[in-house]
Design a protein around this motif. Structure first.
Motif, PDB file in Angstrom:
ATOM      1  N   VAL A  15      22.915  37.068  27.301  1.00 26.26           N
ATOM      2  CA  VAL A  15      23.041  35.887  28.151  1.00 26.26           C
ATOM      3  C   VAL A  15      23.138  36.363  29.598  1.00 26.26           C
ATOM      4  N   ASN A  16      22.152  36.008  30.396  1.00 27.65           N
ATOM      5  CA  ASN A  16      22.154  36.350  31.814  1.00 27.65           C
ATOM      6  C   ASN A  16      22.541  35.119  32.631  1.00 27.65           C
ATOM      7  N   ILE A  17      23.582  35.256  33.430  1.00 28.44           N
ATOM      8  CA  ILE A  17      24.107  34.157  34.244  1.00 28.44           C
ATOM      9  C   ILE A  17      23.957  34.524  35.716  1.00 28.44           C
ATOM     10  N   ARG A  18      23.422  33.589  36.517  1.00 26.40           N
ATOM     11  CA  ARG A  18      23.262  33.872  37.944  1.00 26.40           C
ATOM     12  C   ARG A  18      23.718  32.693  38.788  1.00 26.40           C
ATOM     13  N   ASP A  19      24.469  33.031  39.804  1.00 27.55           N
ATOM     14  CA  ASP A  19      24.885  32.038  40.800  1.00 27.55           C
ATOM     15  C   ASP A  19      23.676  31.725  41.683  1.00 27.55           C
ATOM     16  N   VAL A  20      23.305  30.446  41.756  1.00 24.37           N
ATOM     17  CA  VAL A  20      22.143  30.050  42.571  1.00 24.37           C
ATOM     18  C   VAL A  20      22.568  29.139  43.728  1.00 24.37           C
ATOM     19  N   SER A  21      23.850  29.187  44.053  1.00 23.63           N
ATOM     20  CA  SER A  21      24.358  28.311  45.114  1.00 23.63           C
ATOM     21  C   SER A  21      23.802  28.735  46.474  1.00 23.63           C
ATOM     22  N   GLY A  22      24.111  27.961  47.496  1.00 23.23           N
ATOM     23  CA  GLY A  22      23.544  28.168  48.821  1.00 23.23           C
ATOM     24  C   GLY A  22      23.839  29.518  49.416  1.00 23.23           C
ATOM     25  N   SER A  23      24.952  30.153  49.027  1.00 22.68           N
ATOM     26  CA  SER A  23      25.309  31.443  49.616  1.00 22.68           C
ATOM     27  C   SER A  23      24.504  32.597  49.038  1.00 22.68           C
ATOM     28  N   MET A  24      23.791  32.353  47.921  1.00 20.82           N
ATOM     29  CA  MET A  24      23.018  33.431  47.277  1.00 20.82           C
ATOM     30  C   MET A  24      21.632  33.515  47.911  1.00 20.82           C
ATOM     31  N   ARG A  25      21.561  34.200  49.031  1.00 14.52           N
ATOM     32  CA  ARG A  25      20.296  34.302  49.752  1.00 14.52           C
ATOM     33  C   ARG A  25      19.414  35.406  49.160  1.00 14.52           C
ATOM     34  N   GLU A  26      18.261  35.630  49.805  1.00 15.96           N
ATOM     35  CA  GLU A  26      17.203  36.445  49.215  1.00 15.96           C
ATOM     36  C   GLU A  26      17.663  37.857  48.865  1.00 15.96           C
ATOM     37  N   LYS A  27      18.388  38.537  49.752  1.00 21.50           N
ATOM     38  CA  LYS A  27      18.812  39.903  49.474  1.00 21.50           C
ATOM     39  C   LYS A  27      19.716  39.964  48.252  1.00 21.50           C
ATOM     40  N   LYS A  28      20.592  38.993  48.125  1.00 26.14           N
ATOM     41  CA  LYS A  28      21.489  38.957  46.973  1.00 26.14           C
ATOM     42  C   LYS A  28      20.701  38.709  45.695  1.00 26.14           C
ATOM     43  N   ARG A  29      19.733  37.803  45.752  1.00 20.36           N
ATOM     44  CA  ARG A  29      18.924  37.505  44.574  1.00 20.36           C
ATOM     45  C   ARG A  29      18.135  38.745  44.136  1.00 20.36           C
ATOM     46  N   GLU A  30      17.611  39.489  45.107  1.00 19.33           N
ATOM     47  CA  GLU A  30      16.841  40.685  44.763  1.00 19.33           C
ATOM     48  C   GLU A  30      17.727  41.726  44.088  1.00 19.33           C
ATOM     49  N   LEU A  31      18.948  41.894  44.565  1.00 16.32           N
ATOM     50  CA  LEU A  31      19.841  42.873  43.956  1.00 16.32           C
ATOM     51  C   LEU A  31      20.212  42.478  42.533  1.00 16.32           C
ATOM     52  N   VAL A  32      20.365  41.181  42.287  1.00 13.96           N
ATOM     53  CA  VAL A  32      20.628  40.721  40.923  1.00 13.96           C
ATOM     54  C   VAL A  32      19.442  41.061  40.027  1.00 13.96           C
ATOM     55  N   GLU A  33      18.225  40.795  40.526  1.00  6.71           N
ATOM     56  CA  GLU A  33      17.031  41.078  39.729  1.00  6.71           C
ATOM     57  C   GLU A  33      16.921  42.569  39.433  1.00  6.71           C
ATOM     58  N   ARG A  34      17.202  43.412  40.415  1.00  2.50           N
ATOM     59  CA  ARG A  34      17.088  44.857  40.214  1.00  2.50           C
ATOM     60  C   ARG A  34      18.119  45.375  39.220  1.00  2.50           C
ATOM     61  N   THR A  35      19.210  44.668  39.064  1.00  2.00           N
ATOM     62  CA  THR A  35      20.231  45.088  38.106  1.00  2.00           C
ATOM     63  C   THR A  35      19.975  44.505  36.723  1.00  2.00           C
ATOM     64  N   PHE A  36      19.665  43.219  36.655  1.00  2.00           N
ATOM     65  CA  PHE A  36      19.517  42.562  35.360  1.00  2.00           C
ATOM     66  C   PHE A  36      18.227  42.948  34.637  1.00  2.00           C
ATOM     67  N   THR A  37      17.130  43.124  35.361  1.00  2.00           N
ATOM     68  CA  THR A  37      15.850  43.405  34.707  1.00  2.00           C
ATOM     69  C   THR A  37      15.890  44.713  33.909  1.00  2.00           C
ATOM     70  N   PRO A  38      16.348  45.835  34.484  1.00  2.00           N
ATOM     71  CA  PRO A  38      16.449  47.056  33.672  1.00  2.00           C
ATOM     72  C   PRO A  38      17.420  46.910  32.498  1.00  2.00           C
TER      73      PRO A  38
END
Length: 442
Positions: free
Chosen positions: A267-290
């Motif tokens: 189960v992958n959970i991600r905060d998508v609120s207004g404070s989660m800007r592009e750099k934060k989203r990219e770091l989540v992707e780089r961690t969750f995808t592997p």
């Protein structure tokens, strides 16, 4: 060496020079891969091929029906199937297969284990088959064909070593002056010789009367004759008889082996609120995808659930998971409530479970303490993990990760907290998460 061998050699070189796995995770283009195939760029991609020398403007030839006569210049090669000006593929168009090293999740997991020093052993859950394994178990009864003769022989041999003794030497002891059968028996007991009184009496009676004082003392006998050990006697004479007993018999029967299917739901959970800007989203992707690739490679059957949340939570497809952004607030517990509901489809008895959440640690007041922590404790899982992303430094109200650490500590084997503030932190975070899981009670 032919052209085919050259091509294989170039491919091997390309595989060796593909992008380092850690560099790929931290800086590479992850989006170019599919769930079942990871494409890692290769640093050299050119393979040997034939091409025309641009300096060659023609040649000479001879022939009829349009074939050049002797001395007639030969023009530029005419387009053929597969040439640049034909309707076929453009030159090098198929070279793309050499631009990436294709790795399946199983190989990815194996290499990540080696790269990061991981050793995650997937746990089997649901029993799918019971079958007979090797004949390793023993019982006191069974068919003769399964008698463990080797074990029985060893037991009999140990008994022989314990019961046997140097009969010739003990017969000489019976010839010591003033030694009667009782004296011989007492001496033998002091020497730990396993002989019976009946054997000594029989041996003593067989000695002629005139030979019963052949030795003046036991010391004289021991100085003159050397006692032979049982082991040496067996090596010299071999074994004529091994004293087996019924209690030595054991019969082999097969161990019943349960084959368990290694199922996992992530189960992958991600905060998508207004404070989660592009750099934060990219770091989540780089961690969750592997992490997804790794667990997919480790387990027989892997399923993935993606939950996005702001103040509310909803299930999304993977293709949308990393790009969603809303303008709402944040209530992390809403995601765990939905996760608990969705995990009902994956019973803990049959499925391994991983619950990975990520955000910038901002949460609504008291939600972490009053709702999230109790929900994490109530949801059985191999591992709960939270990844905090704060590229610009911690915000004042970004306390979710810290509260989790205070509650569960840093030594828990089912809860991990990792901090990813830059790409360089990604592999450390992955290691922190995957190395946390310990032995889980079924």
């Amino acid at each position: 060496m032919g052209l085919r061998d050259d091509l294989e050699r170039f491919r091997e070189v390309g595989e060796k020079r593909r992008e380092d796995l850690a560099d790929f995770i931290q800086y590479g283009e992850l989006g170019g891969s599919r769930p079942g195939q990871i494409n890692i760029p290769v640093k050299i991609v050119s393979l040997p091929e034939f091409e025309y020398d641009q300096r060659d403007q023609g040649g000479v030839g001879q022939g009829d029906d349009g074939t050049p006569d002797t001395g007639q210049p030969v023009g530029q090669p005419q387009p053929q199937s597969g040439d640049e000006d034909s309707d076929g593929d453009e030159p090098g168009e198929e070279g793309g297969e050499h631009e990436y090293y294709e790795m399946d999740p199983e190989e990815f997991a194996e290499e990540l284990d080696e790269e990061l020093g991981l050793d995650l052993e997937p746990k089997g859950k649901k029993v799918i088959e019971e079958k007979e394994g090797p004949f390793t178990d023993l019982t006191r009864t069974g068919p003769d064909s399964t008698l463990d003769f080797e074990r029985m022989f060893k037991e009999g041999l140990k008994r022989k070593l314990a019961m046997d003794f140097d009969e010739e030497f003990l017969t000489e002891v019976c010839k010591v002056d003033d030694f009667g059968p009782r004296d011989v028996f007492e001496w033998a007991r002091g020497e730990n010789i396993p002989v019976s009184m009946a054997w000594i009496e029989e041996a003593y009676d067989e000695i002629p009367e005139g030979e019963r004082d052949e030795w003046r003392s036991i010391d004289e006998l021991e100085d003159t004759l050397e006692r032979e050990s049982v082991q040496h006697k067996i090596r010299r004479e071999g074994i004529d008889h091994v004293p087996f007993r019924r209690e030595d018999e054991r019969y082999r029967y097969p161990e019943i082996v349960e084959e368990r299917e290694k199922n996992v739901v992530v189960v992958n959970i991600r905060d998508v609120s207004g404070s989660m800007r592009e750099k934060k989203r990219e770091l989540v992707e780089r961690t969750f995808t592997p992490l997804d690739w790794y667990l997919q490679g480790k387990y027989d059957n892997a399923e993935f659930v993606y939950i996005a949340h702001d103040a509310e939570a909803w299930r999304v497809e993977r293709d949308d998971f990393f790009g969603i952004r809303s303008g709402g607030g944040t209530k992390i517990s809403s995601a765990y409530e939905l996760a608990a509901e969705l995990l009902e489809e994956y019973p803990w008895a049959d499925w391994n479970r991983y619950v990975f959440a990520a955000g910038d640690s901002e949460n609504s007041s008291n939600d972490t303490e009053e709702r999230v922590i109790p929900l994490m404790e109530q949801i059985p899982a191999n591992l709960h993990a939270y990844v905090e992303t704060q590229p610009s430094g911690n915000a004042i109200n970004a306390t979710h990760a810290e509260e989790l650490e205070r509650q569960f500590g840093t030594d828990a084997d089912d809860v991990a907290v990792a901090y990813v503030n830059s790409k360089e932190d990604v592999t450390d975070a992955i290691y922190e998460i995957l190395s946390t899981e310990g032995e889980t009670d079924e």
